[in-house]
Design a protein around this motif. Sequence first.
Motif, short mmCIF file in Angstrom:
data_model
loop_
_atom_site.label_atom_id
_atom_site.label_comp_id
_atom_site.label_asym_id
_atom_site.label_seq_id
_atom_site.Cartn_x
_atom_site.Cartn_y
_atom_site.Cartn_z
N ASP A 67 -32.75 35.77 14.13
CA ASP A 67 -31.62 34.88 13.81
C ASP A 67 -30.60 34.74 14.94
O ASP A 67 -29.48 34.31 14.71
CB ASP A 67 -30.92 35.29 12.52
CG ASP A 67 -31.78 35.05 11.30
OD1 ASP A 67 -32.57 34.10 11.31
OD2 ASP A 67 -31.67 35.83 10.33
N ARG A 68 -30.97 35.09 16.15
CA ARG A 68 -30.06 34.90 17.28
C ARG A 68 -29.97 33.40 17.59
O ARG A 68 -30.99 32.72 17.70
CB ARG A 68 -30.56 35.65 18.50
CG ARG A 68 -29.61 35.54 19.66
CD ARG A 68 -29.98 36.43 20.79
NE ARG A 68 -29.00 36.25 21.86
CZ ARG A 68 -29.24 36.47 23.12
NH1 ARG A 68 -30.42 36.90 23.50
NH2 ARG A 68 -28.31 36.26 24.02
N VAL A 69 -28.76 32.91 17.75
CA VAL A 69 -28.52 31.49 17.99
C VAL A 69 -27.86 31.33 19.35
O VAL A 69 -26.92 32.04 19.69
CB VAL A 69 -27.62 30.88 16.89
CG1 VAL A 69 -27.35 29.42 17.16
CG2 VAL A 69 -28.24 31.08 15.52
N ARG A 70 -28.36 30.37 20.12
CA ARG A 70 -27.77 30.01 21.40
C ARG A 70 -27.65 28.50 21.44
O ARG A 70 -28.44 27.79 20.82
CB ARG A 70 -28.64 30.48 22.55
CG ARG A 70 -28.72 32.00 22.61
CD ARG A 70 -29.32 32.48 23.85
NE ARG A 70 -28.48 32.14 24.98
CZ ARG A 70 -28.86 32.30 26.24
NH1 ARG A 70 -30.04 32.77 26.52
NH2 ARG A 70 -28.06 31.98 27.24
N ALA A 71 -26.69 28.02 22.19
CA ALA A 71 -26.52 26.58 22.36
C ALA A 71 -26.16 26.30 23.81
O ALA A 71 -25.55 27.13 24.48
CB ALA A 71 -25.42 26.06 21.44
N VAL A 72 -26.56 25.14 24.25
CA VAL A 72 -26.30 24.73 25.63
C VAL A 72 -25.90 23.26 25.64
O VAL A 72 -26.42 22.47 24.85
CB VAL A 72 -27.53 25.00 26.52
CG1 VAL A 72 -28.73 24.22 26.08
CG2 VAL A 72 -27.24 24.75 27.98
N GLN A 73 -24.94 22.93 26.50
CA GLN A 73 -24.56 21.53 26.65
C GLN A 73 -25.59 20.87 27.57
O GLN A 73 -25.99 21.43 28.58
CB GLN A 73 -23.16 21.40 27.24
CG GLN A 73 -22.66 19.99 27.22
CD GLN A 73 -21.18 19.91 27.57
OE1 GLN A 73 -20.57 20.88 28.02
NE2 GLN A 73 -20.61 18.74 27.36
N ILE A 74 -26.02 19.69 27.19
CA ILE A 74 -27.08 18.95 27.88
C ILE A 74 -26.46 17.70 28.51
O ILE A 74 -25.56 17.10 27.94
CB ILE A 74 -28.16 18.53 26.84
CG1 ILE A 74 -28.76 19.75 26.15
CG2 ILE A 74 -29.23 17.67 27.46
CD1 ILE A 74 -29.56 20.66 27.04
N PRO A 75 -26.95 17.26 29.68
CA PRO A 75 -26.43 16.02 30.27
C PRO A 75 -26.59 14.84 29.29
O PRO A 75 -27.60 14.72 28.61
CB PRO A 75 -27.31 15.80 31.50
CG PRO A 75 -27.83 17.15 31.84
CD PRO A 75 -27.97 17.88 30.53
N SER A 76 -25.59 13.99 29.23
CA SER A 76 -25.61 12.87 28.28
C SER A 76 -26.68 11.83 28.61
O SER A 76 -27.00 10.98 27.78
CB SER A 76 -24.24 12.20 28.20
OG SER A 76 -23.85 11.72 29.46
N SER A 77 -27.26 11.91 29.79
CA SER A 77 -28.33 10.97 30.16
C SER A 77 -29.64 11.29 29.44
O SER A 77 -30.55 10.46 29.40
CB SER A 77 -28.56 11.00 31.67
OG SER A 77 -28.93 12.30 32.08
#
Length: 91
Positions: A67-77
Amino acid sequence: MSNESNNSIKLRGLSSDNCLLVLKRLNSTPTESWQEGEFAYNFFRLGGDRVNVQTSCFLKATNLMNDRVRAVQIPSSISTGKEALDWAVSV
């Protein structure tokens, strides 16, 4: 996707915790969701439907075993979740 690939996701811009906080505060709904092996993925595209609002994209990965959660911001393109995952593991 192997653990090695998921572990190689490098965070850029916002920290993983801050990405998750943004998604929670905006009560976001993913535009795409899918599962590969031990991981569940959600792709979020925020702000693209408004005039003069910059689009922000995020990829959230949940390890279904712990249940480990990670998130990353992705280029809008980037326009799809699969593209976002490819980008995240290649940087």
